[in-house]
Design an enzyme around this catalytic site. Structure first.
Site, PDB file in Angstrom:
ATOM      1  N   TYR A 187       4.371 -12.937   6.514  1.00 54.58           N
ATOM      2  CA  TYR A 187       4.857 -12.474   5.207  1.00 54.58           C
ATOM      3  C   TYR A 187       6.379 -12.620   5.124  1.00 54.58           C
ATOM      4  O   TYR A 187       6.905 -13.256   4.199  1.00 54.58           O
ATOM      5  CB  TYR A 187       4.452 -11.011   4.966  1.00 54.58           C
ATOM      6  CG  TYR A 187       5.239 -10.351   3.844  1.00 54.58           C
ATOM      7  CD1 TYR A 187       5.092 -10.772   2.520  1.00 54.58           C
ATOM      8  CD2 TYR A 187       6.154  -9.327   4.102  1.00 54.58           C
ATOM      9  CE1 TYR A 187       5.829 -10.191   1.489  1.00 54.58           C
ATOM     10  CE2 TYR A 187       6.880  -8.734   3.084  1.00 54.58           C
ATOM     11  CZ  TYR A 187       6.724  -9.172   1.772  1.00 54.58           C
ATOM     12  OH  TYR A 187       7.454  -8.598   0.764  1.00 54.58           O
ATOM     13  N   THR A 239      12.687  -9.021   0.053  1.00 56.88           N
ATOM     14  CA  THR A 239      12.468  -7.867   0.924  1.00 56.88           C
ATOM     15  C   THR A 239      13.508  -7.791   2.040  1.00 56.88           C
ATOM     16  O   THR A 239      14.067  -8.809   2.445  1.00 56.88           O
ATOM     17  CB  THR A 239      11.060  -7.983   1.548  1.00 56.88           C
ATOM     18  OG1 THR A 239      10.921  -7.038   2.598  1.00 56.88           O
ATOM     19  CG2 THR A 239      10.822  -9.361   2.138  1.00 56.88           C
ATOM     20  N   ASP A 240      13.713  -6.581   2.562  1.00 58.20           N
ATOM     21  CA  ASP A 240      14.597  -6.421   3.730  1.00 58.20           C
ATOM     22  C   ASP A 240      13.940  -6.952   5.005  1.00 58.20           C
ATOM     23  O   ASP A 240      14.606  -7.119   6.025  1.00 58.20           O
ATOM     24  CB  ASP A 240      15.001  -4.948   3.916  1.00 58.20           C
ATOM     25  CG  ASP A 240      13.822  -4.004   4.137  1.00 58.20           C
ATOM     26  OD1 ASP A 240      12.660  -4.446   4.043  1.00 58.20           O
ATOM     27  OD2 ASP A 240      14.070  -2.804   4.403  1.00 58.20           O
ATOM     28  N   GLU A 241      12.633  -7.239   4.940  1.00 58.78           N
ATOM     29  CA  GLU A 241      11.932  -7.675   6.159  1.00 58.78           C
ATOM     30  C   GLU A 241      12.406  -9.053   6.630  1.00 58.78           C
ATOM     31  O   GLU A 241      12.154  -9.432   7.766  1.00 58.78           O
ATOM     32  CB  GLU A 241      10.413  -7.665   5.939  1.00 58.78           C
ATOM     33  CG  GLU A 241       9.922  -6.276   5.589  1.00 58.78           C
ATOM     34  CD  GLU A 241       8.407  -6.131   5.569  1.00 58.78           C
ATOM     35  OE1 GLU A 241       7.728  -6.836   6.326  1.00 58.78           O
ATOM     36  OE2 GLU A 241       7.930  -5.295   4.788  1.00 58.78           O
ATOM     37  N   SER A 252       7.606 -16.142   5.054  1.00 57.08           N
ATOM     38  CA  SER A 252       7.401 -16.836   3.772  1.00 57.08           C
ATOM     39  C   SER A 252       8.421 -16.367   2.735  1.00 57.08           C
ATOM     40  O   SER A 252       8.914 -17.152   1.933  1.00 57.08           O
ATOM     41  CB  SER A 252       5.966 -16.638   3.262  1.00 57.08           C
ATOM     42  OG  SER A 252       5.740 -15.297   2.881  1.00 57.08           O
ATOM     43  N   LYS A 253       8.762 -15.078   2.779  1.00 59.65           N
ATOM     44  CA  LYS A 253       9.787 -14.589   1.852  1.00 59.65           C
ATOM     45  C   LYS A 253      11.156 -15.164   2.232  1.00 59.65           C
ATOM     46  O   LYS A 253      11.956 -15.520   1.369  1.00 59.65           O
ATOM     47  CB  LYS A 253       9.838 -13.051   1.847  1.00 59.65           C
ATOM     48  CG  LYS A 253       8.632 -12.358   1.245  1.00 59.65           C
ATOM     49  CD  LYS A 253       8.421 -12.641  -0.238  1.00 59.65           C
ATOM     50  CE  LYS A 253       9.442 -12.020  -1.157  1.00 59.65           C
ATOM     51  NZ  LYS A 253       9.074 -12.149  -2.593  1.00 59.65           N
ATOM     52  N   LEU A 263       0.981   2.077   2.854  1.00 65.44           N
ATOM     53  CA  LEU A 263       0.926   3.369   3.567  1.00 65.44           C
ATOM     54  C   LEU A 263       0.764   4.592   2.654  1.00 65.44           C
ATOM     55  O   LEU A 263      -0.161   5.393   2.836  1.00 65.44           O
ATOM     56  CB  LEU A 263       2.190   3.543   4.419  1.00 65.44           C
ATOM     57  CG  LEU A 263       2.201   4.834   5.254  1.00 65.44           C
ATOM     58  CD1 LEU A 263       1.273   4.728   6.446  1.00 65.44           C
ATOM     59  CD2 LEU A 263       3.605   5.180   5.729  1.00 65.44           C
ATOM     60  N   ASN A 265      11.339  -0.560   1.554  1.00 70.52           N
ATOM     61  CA  ASN A 265       9.953  -0.187   1.190  1.00 70.52           C
ATOM     62  C   ASN A 265       9.895   0.653  -0.078  1.00 70.52           C
ATOM     63  O   ASN A 265      10.493   1.715  -0.141  1.00 70.52           O
ATOM     64  CB  ASN A 265       9.340   0.648   2.313  1.00 70.52           C
ATOM     65  CG  ASN A 265       8.785  -0.190   3.428  1.00 70.52           C
ATOM     66  OD1 ASN A 265       9.361  -1.206   3.798  1.00 70.52           O
ATOM     67  ND2 ASN A 265       7.662   0.226   3.974  1.00 70.52           N
ATOM     68  N   PHE A 323       2.386  -4.020  -8.426  1.00 68.03           N
ATOM     69  CA  PHE A 323       3.000  -2.692  -8.310  1.00 68.03           C
ATOM     70  C   PHE A 323       4.429  -2.643  -8.889  1.00 68.03           C
ATOM     71  O   PHE A 323       4.689  -2.011  -9.917  1.00 68.03           O
ATOM     72  CB  PHE A 323       2.953  -2.276  -6.831  1.00 68.03           C
ATOM     73  CG  PHE A 323       3.874  -1.182  -6.424  1.00 68.03           C
ATOM     74  CD1 PHE A 323       3.981  -0.012  -7.162  1.00 68.03           C
ATOM     75  CD2 PHE A 323       4.640  -1.312  -5.261  1.00 68.03           C
ATOM     76  CE1 PHE A 323       4.835   1.019  -6.760  1.00 68.03           C
ATOM     77  CE2 PHE A 323       5.487  -0.301  -4.846  1.00 68.03           C
ATOM     78  CZ  PHE A 323       5.593   0.867  -5.599  1.00 68.03           C
ATOM     79  N   ILE A 324       5.354  -3.343  -8.252  1.00 68.99           N
ATOM     80  CA  ILE A 324       6.753  -3.234  -8.700  1.00 68.99           C
ATOM     81  C   ILE A 324       6.931  -3.949 -10.034  1.00 68.99           C
ATOM     82  O   ILE A 324       7.638  -3.465 -10.935  1.00 68.99           O
ATOM     83  CB  ILE A 324       7.735  -3.804  -7.643  1.00 68.99           C
ATOM     84  CG1 ILE A 324       7.490  -3.149  -6.281  1.00 68.99           C
ATOM     85  CG2 ILE A 324       9.183  -3.563  -8.078  1.00 68.99           C
ATOM     86  CD1 ILE A 324       8.268  -3.763  -5.142  1.00 68.99           C
TER      87      ILE A 324
HETATM   88  N1  NAD Z   1       6.278  -3.387  -2.090  1.00 73.83           N
HETATM   89  C1  NAD Z   1       7.451  -3.321  -1.478  1.00 73.83           C
HETATM   90  O1  NAD Z   1       7.740  -2.334  -0.803  1.00 73.83           O
HETATM   91  C2  NAD Z   1       8.448  -4.442  -1.629  1.00 73.83           C
HETATM   92  C3  NAD Z   1       9.730  -4.268  -1.077  1.00 73.83           C
HETATM   93  C4  NAD Z   1      10.679  -5.297  -1.276  1.00 73.83           C
HETATM   94  C5  NAD Z   1      10.342  -6.448  -1.953  1.00 73.83           C
HETATM   95  N2  NAD Z   1       9.075  -6.583  -2.432  1.00 73.83           N
HETATM   96  C6  NAD Z   1       8.777  -7.821  -3.184  1.00 73.83           C
HETATM   97  O2  NAD Z   1       8.553  -7.431  -4.518  1.00 73.83           O
HETATM   98  C7  NAD Z   1       7.594  -8.288  -5.131  1.00 73.83           C
HETATM   99  C8  NAD Z   1       6.476  -7.457  -5.720  1.00 73.83           C
HETATM  100  O3  NAD Z   1       5.881  -6.675  -4.678  1.00 73.83           O
HETATM  101  P1  NAD Z   1       4.646  -5.712  -5.000  1.00 73.83           P
HETATM  102  O4  NAD Z   1       4.593  -4.700  -3.924  1.00 73.83           O
HETATM  103  O5  NAD Z   1       4.696  -5.299  -6.405  1.00 73.83           O
HETATM  104  O6  NAD Z   1       3.432  -6.739  -4.800  1.00 73.83           O
HETATM  105  P2  NAD Z   1       1.925  -6.630  -5.282  1.00 73.83           P
HETATM  106  O7  NAD Z   1       1.131  -7.259  -4.187  1.00 73.83           O
HETATM  107  O8  NAD Z   1       1.583  -5.250  -5.719  1.00 73.83           O
HETATM  108  O9  NAD Z   1       1.870  -7.545  -6.598  1.00 73.83           O
HETATM  109  C9  NAD Z   1       1.978  -8.935  -6.542  1.00 73.83           C
HETATM  110  C10 NAD Z   1       1.591  -9.486  -7.896  1.00 73.83           C
HETATM  111  O10 NAD Z   1       1.742 -10.905  -7.868  1.00 73.83           O
HETATM  112  C11 NAD Z   1       0.590 -11.506  -8.430  1.00 73.83           C
HETATM  113  N3  NAD Z   1       0.402 -12.831  -7.815  1.00 73.83           N
HETATM  114  C12 NAD Z   1       0.106 -13.102  -6.529  1.00 73.83           C
HETATM  115  N4  NAD Z   1       0.015 -14.435  -6.338  1.00 73.83           N
HETATM  116  C13 NAD Z   1       0.304 -15.005  -7.543  1.00 73.83           C
HETATM  117  C14 NAD Z   1       0.391 -16.343  -7.989  1.00 73.83           C
HETATM  118  N5  NAD Z   1       0.173 -17.381  -7.156  1.00 73.83           N
HETATM  119  N6  NAD Z   1       0.708 -16.580  -9.271  1.00 73.83           N
HETATM  120  C15 NAD Z   1       0.923 -15.549 -10.129  1.00 73.83           C
HETATM  121  N7  NAD Z   1       0.838 -14.261  -9.758  1.00 73.83           N
HETATM  122  C16 NAD Z   1       0.534 -13.987  -8.481  1.00 73.83           C
HETATM  123  C17 NAD Z   1      -0.549 -10.550  -8.099  1.00 73.83           C
HETATM  124  O11 NAD Z   1      -1.661 -10.737  -8.970  1.00 73.83           O
HETATM  125  C18 NAD Z   1       0.135  -9.206  -8.279  1.00 73.83           C
HETATM  126  O12 NAD Z   1       0.055  -8.776  -9.610  1.00 73.83           O
HETATM  127  C19 NAD Z   1       7.116  -9.238  -4.029  1.00 73.83           C
HETATM  128  O13 NAD Z   1       7.805 -10.451  -4.176  1.00 73.83           O
HETATM  129  C20 NAD Z   1       7.513  -8.551  -2.740  1.00 73.83           C
HETATM  130  O14 NAD Z   1       7.785  -9.481  -1.720  1.00 73.83           O
HETATM  131  C21 NAD Z   1       8.122  -5.618  -2.279  1.00 73.83           C
END
Ligand code: NAD
Length: 357
Positions: free
Chosen positions: A160, A134-136, A163-164, A200, A189, A13-14
């Site tokens: 989760y 993440t802020d979590e 681990s972060k 969500l 988020n 996603f991001i």
């Molecule tokens: N979604 C949020 O609201 C949010 C907020 C703050 C921080 N983050 C952080 O931002 C980052 C991206 O979040 P997101 O929501 O886009 O996640 P997501 O779950 O949509 O995407 C994760 C991506 O990582 C890839 N991936 C997973 N395991 C892998 C591995 N072992 N090797 C290579 N690729 C792998 C997946 O295929 C996927 O494309 C994460 O590190 C998350 O902790 C997310």
């Protein structure tokens, strides 16, 4: 080509939003995506970039040291933007092992590979390792507690977030010990285009369109700070270009909202935009379900540091962002319908739709 970036998790996603942002703003840079394409990764998120000279997609695991080494050297990478992770709290409660593997071991693998590579290049000070977190990691706030700042002690509550937190500590230690030019960002988020429909906002949009129940944990009063994904990408851009190695920056949307309010707003927006919904008004679909174990009550971000030091503030209001997001899911039905038909979506059906009975 000017700069050469490795983006891990760029099909998620991001990560995908960030890759589009970077390729559009810096067309003379080269962007290499390394993504294992787990259930959350989707190559279609990057379809419009396929075949472009400055873009390359590599399917691979960040825990695979040989692939990481090979990519760093062959692509002469100057910066890593590290997004790859297992990212869904509910899944971490059901099966934490993958979270430890990717989020902790995977981050360690990247750090070690980047350190050796950077040292072999005589430690260029312009290289960067951006760790997207993440802020979590800060735990949960009560209603009147001050928002999380960069000095708030870590208190992660879910597998989760633990681990972060573990990966954040490793990244910080690699700067402290080896002077590796790392930067950590802790963001609230996100929502927007390409978000997998277990989270969500896309889950609610899709269920409203399909006339399915809208499962809400507990009483729906949990508060999150919401940031539109393009604001997050802009903040990461500023941090890569102007942030100081060894620093942490909190990123937030300045939008504290209760989950139930988010869902009610989505119902009202979609009621207006789609006249022939299966169930209308959509609020009739709201169903309160048993709370998530250990559900954090409130997250809030104090983003003063990135504002005062790097001049970044969010620019999209929650109303604008939700409308853009709703429109995206309305206009990309084929994108989410193809995910719903996949076996992994059974996970969602089992764990959410049955719990309401
Ligand atoms: N979604 C949020 O609201 C949010 C907020 C703050 C921080 N983050 C952080 O931002 C980052 C991206 O979040 P997101 O929501 O886009 O996640 P997501 O779950 O949509 O995407 C994760 C991506 O990582 C890839 N991936 C997973 N395991 C892998 C591995 N072992 N090797 C290579 N690729 C792998 C997946 O295929 C996927 O494309 C994460 O590190 C998350 O902790 C997310």
């Amino acid at each position: 080509m000017n700069r050469r970036l490795l983006v891990t998790g760029g099909a998620g996603f991001i990560g995908a939003n960030f890759v589009h942002h970077w390729c559009q703003l810096y067309p003379s840079d080269r962007v290499v995506v390394l993504d294992a394409l787990t259930y959350a990764g989707n190559r279609r998120n990057l379809a419009s970039l396929e075949g472009k000279e400055n873009f390359r997609f590599v399917k691979g695991d960040i825990c695979d040291r040989a692939i990481v080494d090979q990519l760093l050297r062959s692509e002469e990478i100057e910066a890593i933007a590290h997004f790859a992770a297992e990212s869904h709290v509910d899944r971490s409660i059901l099966g934490p092992a993958a979270f430890i593997q990717t989020n902790v071991v995977g981050t360690f693998t990247l750090l070690e590979a980047f350190r050796e590579y950077w040292e072999a290049k005589a430690k260029p000070s312009s290289y960067r390792f951006l760790h997207v977190s993440t802020d979590e990691v800060y735990g949960s706030l009560g209603p009147d507690d001050p928002a999380f700042s960069e000095t708030t002690p870590y208190a992660p509550n879910s597998p989760y977030s633990a681990s972060k937190a573990g990966s954040d500590h490793l990244v910080r230690a690699y700067h402290h010990t080896y002077k590796l030019p790392t930067i950590i960002t802790n963001c609230s988020n996100n929502y927007g285009a390409f978000q997998f429909p277990e989270k969500l906002i896309p889950l609610m949009c899709i269920n409203i369109l399909l006339g399915k129940p809208l499962p809400i944990y507990g009483n729906g009063k949990n508060v999150r700070d919401w940031i539109y994904v393009s604001d997050h990408c802009q903040a990461l851009d500023v941090v890569i270009n102007h942030g100081n190695p060894g620093e942490t920056y909190n990123i937030g949307g300045n939008n504290e909202v209760e989950n139930i309010q988010i869902v009610q707003t989505l119902c009202q927006m979609i009621d207006e935009l789609v006249p022939d919904l299966p169930v209308s008004p959509a609020e009739k679909l709201i169903t309160f379900v048993k709370d998530r174990p250990g559900h954090d009550w409130r997250y809030a971000i104090n983003a003063n540091k990135i504002k005062t030091q790097l001049g970044w503030t969010p620019s999209v209001t929650i109303t604008e962002g939700l409308r853009l997001t709703v429109e995206w899911y309305l206009n990309h039905r084929d994108w989410w319908e193809s995910l719903l038909s996949e076996a992994y979506y059974d996970y969602y059906r089992k764990n959410y739709l049955q719990s309401q009975n």
